[in-house]
Design a protein around this motif. Structure first.
Motif, mmCIF file in Angstrom:
data_model
loop_
_atom_site.group_PDB
_atom_site.id
_atom_site.type_symbol
_atom_site.label_atom_id
_atom_site.label_comp_id
_atom_site.label_asym_id
_atom_site.label_seq_id
_atom_site.Cartn_x
_atom_site.Cartn_y
_atom_site.Cartn_z
ATOM 1 N N LEU A 15 0.829 -1.198 0.000
ATOM 2 C CA LEU A 15 0.000 0.000 0.000
ATOM 3 C C LEU A 15 0.873 1.261 0.000
ATOM 4 N N ASP A 16 0.378 2.299 -0.686
ATOM 5 C CA ASP A 16 1.074 3.576 -0.636
ATOM 6 C C ASP A 16 0.593 4.362 0.593
ATOM 7 N N LYS A 17 1.066 5.579 0.751
ATOM 8 C CA LYS A 17 0.744 6.344 1.957
ATOM 9 C C LYS A 17 -0.741 6.677 2.069
ATOM 10 N N LYS A 18 -1.474 6.579 0.930
ATOM 11 C CA LYS A 18 -2.914 6.807 0.956
ATOM 12 C C LYS A 18 -3.699 5.521 1.168
ATOM 13 N N GLY A 19 -2.982 4.410 1.318
ATOM 14 C CA GLY A 19 -3.655 3.129 1.496
ATOM 15 C C GLY A 19 -4.098 2.483 0.204
ATOM 16 N N GLU A 20 -3.593 2.987 -0.946
ATOM 17 C CA GLU A 20 -3.943 2.422 -2.245
ATOM 18 C C GLU A 20 -2.931 1.348 -2.644
ATOM 19 N N ARG A 21 -3.424 0.344 -3.361
ATOM 20 C CA ARG A 21 -2.569 -0.766 -3.797
ATOM 21 C C ARG A 21 -1.513 -0.284 -4.787
ATOM 22 N N VAL A 22 -0.276 -0.689 -4.541
ATOM 23 C CA VAL A 22 0.836 -0.390 -5.448
ATOM 24 C C VAL A 22 1.241 -1.631 -6.234
ATOM 25 N N GLU A 23 1.401 -2.745 -5.543
ATOM 26 C CA GLU A 23 1.862 -3.986 -6.147
ATOM 27 C C GLU A 23 1.468 -5.127 -5.232
ATOM 28 N N GLU A 24 1.615 -6.354 -5.712
ATOM 29 C CA GLU A 24 1.317 -7.523 -4.888
ATOM 30 C C GLU A 24 2.526 -8.437 -4.821
ATOM 31 N N TRP A 25 2.617 -9.172 -3.736
ATOM 32 C CA TRP A 25 3.673 -10.172 -3.541
ATOM 33 C C TRP A 25 3.014 -11.387 -2.909
ATOM 34 N N TYR A 26 3.416 -12.585 -3.333
ATOM 35 C CA TYR A 26 2.648 -13.781 -2.997
ATOM 36 C C TYR A 26 3.483 -14.800 -2.222
ATOM 37 N N LEU A 27 2.819 -15.458 -1.294
ATOM 38 C CA LEU A 27 3.371 -16.609 -0.589
ATOM 39 C C LEU A 27 2.437 -17.796 -0.819
ATOM 40 N N GLU A 28 3.020 -18.967 -1.033
ATOM 41 C CA GLU A 28 2.237 -20.168 -1.308
ATOM 42 C C GLU A 28 2.497 -21.222 -0.237
ATOM 43 N N ASP A 29 1.546 -22.129 -0.116
ATOM 44 C CA ASP A 29 1.657 -23.237 0.834
ATOM 45 C C ASP A 29 2.008 -22.717 2.235
ATOM 46 N N VAL A 30 1.264 -21.695 2.650
ATOM 47 C CA VAL A 30 1.532 -21.027 3.928
ATOM 48 C C VAL A 30 1.025 -21.892 5.082
ATOM 49 N N ARG A 31 1.823 -21.927 6.139
ATOM 50 C CA ARG A 31 1.426 -22.612 7.367
ATOM 51 C C ARG A 31 1.702 -21.692 8.550
ATOM 52 N N VAL A 32 0.697 -21.472 9.390
ATOM 53 C CA VAL A 32 0.840 -20.614 10.565
ATOM 54 C C VAL A 32 1.492 -21.425 11.680
#
Length: 378
Positions: A76-93
């Protein structure tokens, strides 16, 4: 007696094509399939979990860990708008704890692997950004976090060096060996067919050692430390099928599995005759569909339909679109008579839908029609 399987040449864009340093009888430790992406440990700092992430956190508290699956981090930018995305797969908490900077938030520890579709290695928020918006696999809200911290990843496994056996040194390499030089230089290894013609590049790297070879007087065994990807295990089977030169028999690719068919397309592309003229528009090509059981098989068969055994006409839809623009053997519009089309109709598109799935039979037909190809099923 079989001719040497490999040639070693100087890795130099200015070197002459015949600047061969050695002919090698064989190689060890050459083939290696790409490893699956390594899993790393991350912390979602200052997190307000929602939806599936909140559920996984609750389950992890009870069971020690809990699966989450896919997680997208919207930068997010300083206004809370989407800039780009980054992904994680096979996530485990793995667990959570109160955030030291804000006790109303949580620091959540997860284990995951980075998506191969990420445009960059690690996400960075712009100045004054509130952090990340978290989304699930269907873009459902999963909360937010102020920062992402990389903790550790799994140690890389050390791959063995490539050994080049029974090499007859010549040129600059022979001079370096006779002078006892330690720096033998950077080299590229290419696969040869039984006639000595180059089939395909194999690997590039640095020569780091040598010993006298037990395969004959005056021969040496060399050690190459690769810096490029090694050819996959499937390459060995494909190169054997190309050992007598470009195939003259159709459908040799059908003996290979899916990985071998994909590598066959690489080999066919590297061995195409770029000087051959395109067939005129309006030509009819016959597509042998008996072995089209996967997408790679479709493109192997299509390449042979257009350019004969061992021919190439694209490895995927984007490459096919390029081939349809000319200079790859055919000029549109043209007709494609697809024999035994029921094989592809039954086999293609059965993999569950993902972002990077193969095309279905119907999607292939639609793409071909949109590209100016008149497809007739037989």
């Amino acid at each position: 007696m079989r001719q040497p399987k490999y040639a070693l040449a100087a890795y130099d864009i200015d070197a002459e094509e015949d600047d061969v340093w050695a002919l090698c009888a064989d190689a060890e430790n050459l083939f290696g399939d790409p490893r699956p992406p390594t899993r790393g440990t991350y912390e979602l700092l200052g997190c307000a979990p929602e939806g599936g992430l909140s559920t996984a956190v609750t389950r992890a508290r009870a069971a020690g860990s809990a699966p989450l699956g896919f997680l997208a981090l919207e930068i997010l930018d300083k206004k809370g708008e989407r800039v780009e995305e980054w992904y994680l797969e096979d996530v485990r908490v793995l667990g959570d704890r109160p955030c030291a900077r804000d006790l109303s938030l949580r620091d959540i520890t997860i284990e995951a692997r980075e998506s191969p579709h990420n445009a960059f290695d690690y996400p960075q928020c712009p100045p004054l950004s509130p952090g990340y918006r978290l989304l699930g696999a269907r873009n459902e809200p999963s909360g937010s976090c102020r920062d992402l911290a990389f903790v550790q990843d799994q140690p890389d496994l050390v791959e063995p060096s490539v050994r080049l056996l029974g090499c007859s040194p010549r040129g600059a390499l022979r001079t370096a060996l006779e002078a006892g030089e330690e720096d033998l230089g950077h080299a590229k290894l290419v696969r040869l067919d039984a006639t000595g013609r180059t089939v395909q590049s194999a690997v590039e790297g640095e020569l780091i050692a040598w010993i006298p070879s037990g395969r004959g007087r005056g021969l040496v065994d060399l050690t190459l430390e690769p810096w490029s990807e090694r050819p996959p295990a499937a390459a060995q089977e494909v190169w054997e099928l190309w050992d007598e030169g470009r195939p003259s028999e159709p459908n040799l690719w059908a003996r290979c599995g899916e990985a071998g068919r994909a590598f066959w397309l690489d080999t066919a592309r590297e061995n195409r005759d770029a000087s051959a003229p395109d067939a005129p528009p309006g030509t009819t090509y016959h597509l042998d569909g008996r072995h089209i059981t996967d997408q790679a098989g479709f493109f192997c068969a299509l390449g042979e339909a257009v350019n004969g055994p061992g021919g190439y006409f694209g490895w995927g839809l984007s490459a096919l679109d390029d081939c349809l623009r000319g200079r790859w053997g055919a000029r549109r519009p043209f007709s494609l008579l697809w024999h035994e089309a029921q094989v592809a109709r039954l086999c293609l598109g059965l993999i569950p839908r993902t972002d990077d799935r193969p095309a279905t039979f119907e999607e292939l037909l639609a793409f071909l029609a949109g590209g100016g190809i008149d497809v007739r099923l037989a």
